[in-house]
Design a protein around this motif. Structure first.
Motif, PDB file in Angstrom:
ATOM      1  N   GLY A 154       0.836  -1.195   0.000  1.00  0.00           N
ATOM      2  CA  GLY A 154       0.000   0.000   0.000  1.00  0.00           C
ATOM      3  C   GLY A 154       0.868   1.241   0.000  1.00  0.00           C
ATOM      4  O   GLY A 154       1.856   1.304   0.728  1.00  0.00           O
ATOM      5  N   TYR A 155       0.540   2.222  -0.832  1.00  0.00           N
ATOM      6  CA  TYR A 155       1.291   3.483  -0.840  1.00  0.00           C
ATOM      7  C   TYR A 155       0.460   4.554  -1.510  1.00  0.00           C
ATOM      8  O   TYR A 155      -0.478   4.253  -2.246  1.00  0.00           O
ATOM      9  CB  TYR A 155       2.640   3.306  -1.542  1.00  0.00           C
ATOM     10  N   ASP A 156       0.793   5.817  -1.226  1.00  0.00           N
ATOM     11  CA  ASP A 156       0.053   6.891  -1.878  1.00  0.00           C
ATOM     12  C   ASP A 156       0.946   7.812  -2.691  1.00  0.00           C
ATOM     13  O   ASP A 156       0.457   8.617  -3.474  1.00  0.00           O
ATOM     14  CB  ASP A 156      -0.772   7.689  -0.858  1.00  0.00           C
ATOM     15  N   SER A 157       2.250   7.769  -2.508  1.00  0.00           N
ATOM     16  CA  SER A 157       3.159   8.587  -3.322  1.00  0.00           C
ATOM     17  C   SER A 157       4.520   7.910  -3.303  1.00  0.00           C
ATOM     18  O   SER A 157       4.761   7.009  -2.487  1.00  0.00           O
ATOM     19  CB  SER A 157       3.257  10.008  -2.765  1.00  0.00           C
ATOM     20  N   ALA A 158       5.393   8.340  -4.207  1.00  0.00           N
ATOM     21  CA  ALA A 158       6.699   7.676  -4.292  1.00  0.00           C
ATOM     22  C   ALA A 158       7.745   8.671  -4.772  1.00  0.00           C
ATOM     23  O   ALA A 158       7.407   9.717  -5.344  1.00  0.00           O
ATOM     24  CB  ALA A 158       6.621   6.491  -5.256  1.00  0.00           C
ATOM     25  N   GLY A 159       9.008   8.349  -4.523  1.00  0.00           N
ATOM     26  CA  GLY A 159      10.066   9.250  -4.981  1.00  0.00           C
ATOM     27  C   GLY A 159      11.415   8.562  -5.004  1.00  0.00           C
ATOM     28  O   GLY A 159      11.609   7.518  -4.374  1.00  0.00           O
ATOM     29  N   ILE A 160      12.334   9.167  -5.764  1.00  0.00           N
ATOM     30  CA  ILE A 160      13.695   8.631  -5.898  1.00  0.00           C
ATOM     31  C   ILE A 160      14.665   9.816  -5.834  1.00  0.00           C
ATOM     32  O   ILE A 160      14.369  10.893  -6.372  1.00  0.00           O
ATOM     33  CB  ILE A 160      13.873   7.906  -7.258  1.00  0.00           C
ATOM     34  N   ALA A 161      15.818   9.621  -5.227  1.00  0.00           N
ATOM     35  CA  ALA A 161      16.891  10.625  -5.279  1.00  0.00           C
ATOM     36  C   ALA A 161      18.184   9.927  -5.661  1.00  0.00           C
ATOM     37  O   ALA A 161      18.466   8.818  -5.182  1.00  0.00           O
ATOM     38  CB  ALA A 161      17.044  11.332  -3.942  1.00  0.00           C
TER      39      ALA A 161
ATOM     40  N   THR B 288       8.305   4.492  -1.061  1.00  0.00           N
ATOM     41  CA  THR B 288       6.856   4.579  -1.262  1.00  0.00           C
ATOM     42  C   THR B 288       6.275   5.057   0.060  1.00  0.00           C
ATOM     43  O   THR B 288       6.632   4.534   1.122  1.00  0.00           O
ATOM     44  CB  THR B 288       6.233   3.215  -1.619  1.00  0.00           C
ATOM     45  N   ARG B 289       5.411   6.047  -0.020  1.00  0.00           N
ATOM     46  CA  ARG B 289       4.905   6.668   1.209  1.00  0.00           C
ATOM     47  C   ARG B 289       3.444   6.307   1.454  1.00  0.00           C
ATOM     48  O   ARG B 289       2.647   6.225   0.511  1.00  0.00           O
ATOM     49  CB  ARG B 289       5.039   8.192   1.101  1.00  0.00           C
ATOM     50  N   TRP B 290       3.124   6.125   2.722  1.00  0.00           N
ATOM     51  CA  TRP B 290       1.738   5.964   3.173  1.00  0.00           C
ATOM     52  C   TRP B 290       1.555   7.068   4.200  1.00  0.00           C
ATOM     53  O   TRP B 290       2.131   7.014   5.277  1.00  0.00           O
ATOM     54  CB  TRP B 290       1.559   4.589   3.795  1.00  0.00           C
ATOM     55  N   ALA B 291       0.782   8.088   3.830  1.00  0.00           N
ATOM     56  CA  ALA B 291       0.758   9.320   4.616  1.00  0.00           C
ATOM     57  C   ALA B 291       0.388   9.111   6.087  1.00  0.00           C
ATOM     58  O   ALA B 291      -0.592   8.427   6.388  1.00  0.00           O
ATOM     59  CB  ALA B 291      -0.212  10.293   3.975  1.00  0.00           C
TER      60      ALA B 291
ATOM     61  N   ALA C 267       6.051  13.876  -0.285  1.00  0.00           N
ATOM     62  CA  ALA C 267       6.640  12.589  -0.686  1.00  0.00           C
ATOM     63  C   ALA C 267       8.144  12.603  -0.411  1.00  0.00           C
ATOM     64  O   ALA C 267       8.789  13.660  -0.457  1.00  0.00           O
ATOM     65  CB  ALA C 267       6.365  12.339  -2.168  1.00  0.00           C
ATOM     66  N   HIS C 268       8.683  11.439  -0.130  1.00  0.00           N
ATOM     67  CA  HIS C 268      10.125  11.301   0.102  1.00  0.00           C
ATOM     68  C   HIS C 268      10.815  11.095  -1.240  1.00  0.00           C
ATOM     69  O   HIS C 268      10.148  10.677  -2.180  1.00  0.00           O
ATOM     70  CB  HIS C 268      10.414  10.091   0.990  1.00  0.00           C
ATOM     71  N   PRO C 269      12.095  11.256  -1.382  1.00  0.00           N
ATOM     72  CA  PRO C 269      13.086  11.665  -0.393  1.00  0.00           C
ATOM     73  C   PRO C 269      12.952  13.152  -0.008  1.00  0.00           C
ATOM     74  O   PRO C 269      12.456  13.959  -0.785  1.00  0.00           O
ATOM     75  CB  PRO C 269      14.413  11.423  -1.100  1.00  0.00           C
ATOM     76  N   HIS C 270      13.434  13.448   1.202  1.00  0.00           N
ATOM     77  CA  HIS C 270      13.524  14.842   1.644  1.00  0.00           C
ATOM     78  C   HIS C 270      14.988  15.259   1.656  1.00  0.00           C
ATOM     79  O   HIS C 270      15.874  14.415   1.837  1.00  0.00           O
ATOM     80  CB  HIS C 270      12.894  14.994   3.025  1.00  0.00           C
TER      81      HIS C 270
END
Ligand code: M6R
Length: 615
Positions: free
Chosen positions: A28-35, A77-80, A90-93
């Motif tokens: 389960g996730y609601d947003s995603a990110g890559i750095a 992958t983020r689950w708020a 969304a991550h990464p920060h």
């Protein structure tokens, strides 16, 4: 819940990161990110997406411009939990100078206090998350002259709460640093590449050389190598993780969805879970348990702690424990137990029950029990899970990976193992007669075949479900062993079909809820031939007299009960304490059919995640 992956040393970093993220999608996730670090231009490049249901794919779309020369990267992958599921949250920060990027799972409880101090010191926060402070704490520590590892150590020393995190550094582009406290994190190696992930599913397709990380340990990853230091900053030898699953075990095997595949895997899951639990003379064999029989015999109380479906399995376990071991036993919801100042001591045995071994409420309950000196056993489906590492002893259901969010095969395997354990407790305490023990063992060992037989009627169960797919209100009733079954049936219907469903001990209806019974209401009742069958049928009469439509789980060939209800779900009969294993099966398929007929995604019901790693 959230997922983390990271790698260094690959010549296909971005594809590998996206593939690993996709392997975590089931959680389960609601947003995603890559750095990643763009070595040519000397900067951190980060892309994030909050495109509902497609964020991972979006990270590979043409509008995301990625650099060509990349050595290491982190992804999430983020689950708020703190802050809405938006692009900015969304991550990464990153830190103010964009020299550090982090991904984080868990909750930083003191993030407000840390953020206030950091902002007063001139840092600028660009998200509403609890996680962003970590990047700024590392920035602060690096600016004070600390090394990368000591900066991460200085940062985590200020965190209260649970975390698994990974850090990427602009000025050391082949380095990743990761750390954890409570939240899961593993590392993996191939000849040239080092990997990290919050979930084994992300790394299994790549490598089986996997290592565990304990609380407050820090791992430095460089291409093809890892260096782990403990909380005292001493280098330690990596602990290999034992992995028994293969990747194909996690695939659908031709079924339409994971849930139906897992429902039909139940006989096998039961067989493998029960394998070796009884010796040739049908005496319980729990040698794997590091708590010996003498210590178990001294226990004066058993408390089972769990959440959701695992809690329902725990309720069945408490009944069986009192029946066979003649010792006070109860089951409690872990999230409540944790805060209720329980009275426990060294003679209390606490059994935490968790498919994942990661559910944070259950993990904290485990810690609370240990704090009071109780002996703790973790019963999980995941070898080397966080709970098994913290408990005094571990018991494993061997159900294989469960991908569907709704627990099915793991739930049945939990009940079977818990019932076997109840017999074991009875035996070591001298409370169960040899004949009853044999009878119990024979019936328990027969449950895989009975479940197989019940599954032979799957089409009929699905038909009944489809017939009722437009219902709005359903009551599930049962008594004694039937009550946890009713609870599980109601939970399945709620989580999969989004239908209001309430479970009651059947005898309790007349104390209030019966006022809600009127024509149009559907009542599902567990009416197999247990010792309370007559009482249950009296309650059925009360429902029918008020116009309810009654669907009953009954024993095969029980025409007497069938004549008194509107629809039946027939299962093979068994000894009473084994009936939760068999009787739940038609209710799983009932819920599956209602959910499918309503067009719901049974593997990924809305608002739910497979593993709940936040409180
Ligand atoms: O991994 P756990 O067994 O600790 O998970 C507990 C619950 O979150 C889980 O059983 C949940 O209720 C399922 N969605 C039920 O189908």
């Amino acid at each position: 819940m959230c997922g983390i992956v990271g790698l260094t040393g690959s010549n296909d970093t971005l594809n590998q990161l996206r593939t690993a993220l996709a392997a975590l999608e089931y959680r389960g996730y609601d947003s995603a990110g890559i750095a990643v670090v763009d070595r040519a231009k000397g900067r951190i490049i980060r892309h994030r997406s909050a495109l509902r249901g497609a964020a991972i794919a979006d990270l590979g779309s043409e509008r995301m411009i990625w650099p060509g020369d990349v050595s290491a990267g982190i992804a999430h992958t983020r689950w708020a939990t703190h802050g809405a599921p938006t692009h900015d949250n969304a991550h990464p920060h990153v830190d103010c100078r964009r020299e550090v990027a982090i991904v984080h799972n868990g909750i930083i409880e003191n993030h407000r206090e840390l953020s206030t101090r950091l902002v007063a010191a001139g840092h600028v926060m660009s998200s509403e998350t609890d996680s962003e402070v970590i990047a700024h704490l590392i920035e602060e520590a690096l600016a004070s002259g600390l090394s990368t590892r000591h900066s991460v150590r200085a940062a985590i020393a200020q965190l209260r709460g649970d975390f698994a995190l990974s850090v990427l550094f602009l000025h050391d582009p082949e380095l990743l640093i990761a750390a954890r406290r409570t939240s899961p994190l593993i590392v993996g190696l191939t000849e040239h590449t080092a990997y990290l992930a919050s979930d084994i599913a992300a790394l299994l397709p790549i490598t089986r050389e996997l290592y565990a990380l304990e609380d407050d340990e820090i791992v430095e990853l460089r291409p093809g190598t890892i260096l782990i230091t403990d909380a005292g900053d001493q280098v330690i030898t990596p602990r290999p993780l034992e992995v028994t699953w293969d990747v194909t075990a996690a695939q659908k095997d031709g079924y339409a969805d994971f849930m139906s595949k897992e429902i039909f895997e139940q006989p096998r899951a039961l067989r493998e879970t029960l394998l070796g639990r009884f010796d040739g003379s049908l005496r319980p064999d729990f040698e794997e348990l590091s708590i010996d029989a003498t210590a178990l015999a001294l226990v004066n109380r058993v408390i089972y702690l769990a959440c959701g479906s695992s809690y329902h399995a725990a309720l069945s376990a408490a009944l069986a424990t009192e029946q066979f071991a003649r010792i006070p036993a109860s089951a409690e919801v872990a999230s409540e137990f944790r805060y209720r100042e329980a009275v426990l001591d060294q003679l209390t045995l606490v059994v935490v029950v968790s498919q994942s071994g990661e559910t944070v409420d259950t993990l904290h309950a485990l810690r609370e029990a240990k704090r009071h000196g109780a002996r703790v056993i973790a019963l999980t489906n995941v070898v080397d899970s966080v709970m098994t590492r913290e408990a005094d002893g571990a018991l494993y259901t061997h159900a294989g990976p469960e991908i569907g969010v709704a627990s099915t095969k793991c739930h049945l395997a939990q009940i079977a193992l818990l019932e076997a354990f109840a017999l074991h407790l009875g035996w070591v305490r001298g409370e169960v007669e040899e004949e009853l023990l044999r009878e119990g063992a024979i019936h328990l060992l027969a449950t895989p075949d009975l479940v197989e037989r019940a599954l032979g009627s799957a089409e009929r169960f699905l038909d009944v479900g489809r017939r009722f797919h437009e219902v709005d209100d359903v009551y599930f009733l049962g008594r004694r062993v039937g009550y946890p079954i009713a609870l599980e049936g109601a939970l399945k219907l709620k989580e999969l079909a989004y239908v209001r469903a309430e479970a009651y001990p059947a005898g309790e209806m007349k104390h209030g809820p019966i006022s809600l019974i009127e024509p149009g209401v559907v009542v599902v009742v567990v009416a197999t031939r247990t010792s309370l069958w007559e009482k249950v049928m009296a309650n059925v009469e009360e429902m029918r007299a008020r116009g309810a439509t009654v669907v009953a789980v009954i024993e095969e060939g029980d025409h007497e009960t069938a004549a008194l209800v509107d629809a039946t779900l027939e299962v093979p009969g068994t000894m009473e304490f084994c009936s939760p294993i068999v009787d739940v099966v038609p209710l799983q398929l009932f819920a599956y059919a209602v959910a499918s007929a309503r067009g719901n995604d049974v593997d990924r019901p809305r608002n739910l995640a497979k593993v709940v790693t936040v409180e």
